[in-house]
Design a protein around this motif. Structure first.
Motif, mmCIF file in Angstrom:
data_model
loop_
_atom_site.group_PDB
_atom_site.id
_atom_site.type_symbol
_atom_site.label_atom_id
_atom_site.label_comp_id
_atom_site.label_asym_id
_atom_site.label_seq_id
_atom_site.Cartn_x
_atom_site.Cartn_y
_atom_site.Cartn_z
ATOM 1 N N THR A 57 -25.765 37.199 63.259
ATOM 2 C CA THR A 57 -26.239 35.956 63.783
ATOM 3 C C THR A 57 -25.222 34.877 64.266
ATOM 4 O O THR A 57 -25.170 34.242 65.244
ATOM 5 C CB THR A 57 -27.150 35.334 62.595
ATOM 6 O OG1 THR A 57 -27.904 36.189 62.205
ATOM 7 C CG2 THR A 57 -27.726 34.125 63.125
ATOM 8 N N THR A 59 -21.617 34.948 65.969
ATOM 9 C CA THR A 59 -20.546 35.538 66.867
ATOM 10 C C THR A 59 -19.462 34.745 67.228
ATOM 11 O O THR A 59 -19.796 33.483 67.340
ATOM 12 C CB THR A 59 -21.350 36.492 67.766
ATOM 13 O OG1 THR A 59 -22.175 35.541 68.711
ATOM 14 C CG2 THR A 59 -22.457 37.385 67.135
ATOM 15 N N GLY A 61 -17.454 32.383 69.692
ATOM 16 C CA GLY A 61 -17.887 31.620 70.543
ATOM 17 C C GLY A 61 -19.167 30.619 70.083
ATOM 18 O O GLY A 61 -19.492 29.868 70.949
ATOM 19 N N ALA A 62 -19.818 30.969 69.092
ATOM 20 C CA ALA A 62 -21.103 30.238 68.661
ATOM 21 C C ALA A 62 -20.713 28.755 68.024
ATOM 22 O O ALA A 62 -19.520 28.560 67.900
ATOM 23 C CB ALA A 62 -21.839 30.983 67.739
ATOM 24 N N VAL A 63 -21.775 27.912 68.273
ATOM 25 C CA VAL A 63 -21.540 26.502 67.735
ATOM 26 C C VAL A 63 -22.596 26.512 66.465
ATOM 27 O O VAL A 63 -23.612 26.685 66.662
ATOM 28 C CB VAL A 63 -21.923 25.551 68.758
ATOM 29 C CG1 VAL A 63 -21.907 24.032 68.164
ATOM 30 C CG2 VAL A 63 -20.925 25.780 69.929
ATOM 31 N N TYR A 85 -15.572 28.291 65.223
ATOM 32 C CA TYR A 85 -16.530 28.200 65.757
ATOM 33 C C TYR A 85 -16.561 26.446 65.995
ATOM 34 O O TYR A 85 -15.848 25.681 65.440
ATOM 35 C CB TYR A 85 -17.617 28.362 64.708
ATOM 36 C CG TYR A 85 -17.852 29.760 64.443
ATOM 37 C CD1 TYR A 85 -17.980 30.817 65.243
ATOM 38 C CD2 TYR A 85 -17.506 30.057 63.098
ATOM 39 C CE1 TYR A 85 -18.229 32.155 64.755
ATOM 40 C CE2 TYR A 85 -17.582 31.441 62.821
ATOM 41 C CZ TYR A 85 -17.831 32.543 63.486
ATOM 42 O OH TYR A 85 -17.802 33.599 63.116
ATOM 43 N N ASP A 137 -30.420 25.169 73.472
ATOM 44 C CA ASP A 137 -29.136 25.916 73.574
ATOM 45 C C ASP A 137 -29.304 27.362 72.557
ATOM 46 O O ASP A 137 -28.946 26.968 71.448
ATOM 47 C CB ASP A 137 -27.983 25.074 73.238
ATOM 48 C CG ASP A 137 -26.641 25.802 74.009
ATOM 49 O OD1 ASP A 137 -26.737 26.997 74.136
ATOM 50 O OD2 ASP A 137 -25.920 25.211 74.188
ATOM 51 N N PRO A 138 -29.299 28.276 73.028
ATOM 52 C CA PRO A 138 -29.214 29.365 72.344
ATOM 53 C C PRO A 138 -27.766 29.935 71.801
ATOM 54 O O PRO A 138 -27.662 30.663 70.849
ATOM 55 C CB PRO A 138 -29.687 30.626 73.222
ATOM 56 C CG PRO A 138 -29.203 30.148 74.493
ATOM 57 C CD PRO A 138 -29.488 28.736 74.533
ATOM 58 N N ASN A 139 -26.754 29.123 72.197
ATOM 59 C CA ASN A 139 -25.364 29.114 71.587
ATOM 60 C C ASN A 139 -25.289 28.540 70.138
ATOM 61 O O ASN A 139 -24.512 28.772 69.593
ATOM 62 C CB ASN A 139 -24.514 28.717 72.667
ATOM 63 C CG ASN A 139 -23.164 29.198 72.103
ATOM 64 O OD1 ASN A 139 -22.795 30.334 72.059
ATOM 65 N ND2 ASN A 139 -22.081 28.178 72.235
ATOM 66 N N TYR A 140 -26.309 27.812 69.756
ATOM 67 C CA TYR A 140 -26.357 27.000 68.674
ATOM 68 C C TYR A 140 -26.873 27.851 67.390
ATOM 69 O O TYR A 140 -27.881 28.721 67.897
ATOM 70 C CB TYR A 140 -26.959 25.562 68.614
ATOM 71 C CG TYR A 140 -26.384 24.507 69.421
ATOM 72 C CD1 TYR A 140 -25.225 24.094 68.994
ATOM 73 C CD2 TYR A 140 -27.178 23.939 70.156
ATOM 74 C CE1 TYR A 140 -24.885 22.933 69.461
ATOM 75 C CE2 TYR A 140 -26.713 22.863 71.084
ATOM 76 C CZ TYR A 140 -25.552 22.156 70.523
ATOM 77 O OH TYR A 140 -24.948 21.377 71.107
ATOM 78 N N VAL A 141 -26.202 27.942 66.407
ATOM 79 C CA VAL A 141 -26.471 28.788 65.402
ATOM 80 C C VAL A 141 -26.974 27.780 64.155
ATOM 81 O O VAL A 141 -25.984 26.978 63.636
ATOM 82 C CB VAL A 141 -25.530 29.815 64.896
ATOM 83 C CG1 VAL A 141 -25.880 30.501 63.707
ATOM 84 C CG2 VAL A 141 -25.282 30.725 66.026
#
Length: 334
Positions: A57, A59, A61-63, A85, A137-141
């Motif tokens: 979940t 990876t 570069g994720a935020v 991160y 934003d799909p980059n947010y976790v």
């Protein structure tokens, strides 16, 4: 000599304060703030991050993004900085200024919500804002501490066993209720272990966690405007509800003896004192309370006379012992 290569590797888990020197009551306080994040939230934060990395979940570069009243935000800020991160903390206007500055010093972006949801309060508004961010934003976790099982698993694996190792004859454990991760992890551990340890949850008056009416709360940490999804009341024996004035009393009483603890700790201690005062005279109990946080981040709030007077009145109106009568004990929560 202890050498660490990551800031979260230092987490002292076996320090207990004998509070008889402060309150003349047989109560031990498990000090959870001896780590570089300064609170018990380091355990849950690290457990959730490592689990998200293992399952893919999280990876490179994720935020990370999370709703937090403060302590979890600090822990995630520190972990995110070390592991590369980004981190966005969505908090609210009750968050201590020192806590916000600390998160920002780790490179986190702190967003402060000031308008509460009409039915779910500031917590509901924070959760809604986080949801909009991850939808945008799909980059947010979003680790989502409110539903993430690794929140309570951290304490099932560490906090509960640590208390049991030091106090094999434990009778009662007092745990504060926020997301209820610490509470549920410890409760599950002692239920499975057996031995009849009573689990007493401590919450703030104004919190809806155990079915009480919502009202304004000024001290961040414990309590919730939305019932925690992690909560299983069947694992709890009793609940003590503590007015914030009594939190102040306990914090200041401990500070006058040289122990500077945070607001969440003051609430847990106040609840434990009230519960113990209701026991039969002469009863011998081994009692432990969990201290979630240090007090240095509360210098602008709980330990600031101007802030206290603004929200609670002059000290003589609350520091005379009378507010303790307002404490509410809810028996048989399970």
């Amino acid at each position: 000599m202890t050498v660490i290569t990551a800031p979260y590797e230092m987490n002292v888990d076996d320090v207990f304060v004998d509070l008889r020197s402060v309150f003349d009551v047989p109560l031990y306080l498990k000090y959870e703030g001896i780590n570089l994040a300064g609170s018990v939230k380091l355990k849950a934060a690290l457990e959730m991050v490592l689990a998200a990395e293992r399952d893919g979940t999280l990876t490179p570069g994720a935020v990370l993004v999370e709703s937090s009243s403060g302590n979890l935000g600090v822990a995630l800020s520190m972990i995110a900085a070390h592991r590369g991160y980004g981190f966005v903390c969505v908090t609210d206007s009750r968050c201590n200024p020192a806590t916000r500055r600390l998160m920002e010093s780790f490179g986190a972006r702190v967003l402060v919500i000031s308008r509460a949801d009409k039915e779910r309060g500031l917590l509901g508004a924070r959760i809604d804002y986080v949801q909009r961010l991850v939808d945008f934003d799909p980059n947010y976790v979003w680790l989502n501490q409110y539903v993430n099982p690794h929140n309570w698993l951290a304490h099932y694996r560490t906090t509960g066993p640590s208390v049991a190792a030091q106090f094999p004859d434990l009778d009662v454990l007092f745990v504060g209720a926020g997301t209820t991760g610490t509470l549920m992890g410890c409760a599950r551990y002692f239920r499975e272990r057996g031995g009849g340890v009573r689990i007493v949850a401590v919450d703030s008056v104004g919190s809806v966690t155990f079915g009480g009416p919502a009202s304004t709360r000024h001290i961040p940490g414990l309590g919730a405007g939305v019932r925690p999804q992690l909560l299983d009341e069947g694992l709890i024996d009793e609940v003590v509800m503590v007015p914030e004035r009594d939190t102040l009393q306990s914090c200041h009483a401990m500070a006058r003896q040289g122990f500077l603890f945070g607001g969440s700790t003051g609430t847990v201690v106040s609840g434990a004192l009230r519960w113990l005062a209701g026991r039969p005279r002469g009863e011998r109990l081994t009692a432990v309370a969990l201290s979630p946080d240090q007090g240095d981040r509360y210098l602008d709030t709980v330990y600031d006379p101007a802030w206290v007077e603004r929200h609670f009145g002059a000290p003589h109106t609350w520091d005379a012992g009378e507010p303790e009568k307002e404490l509410e004990l809810v028996p048989g929560a399970g």
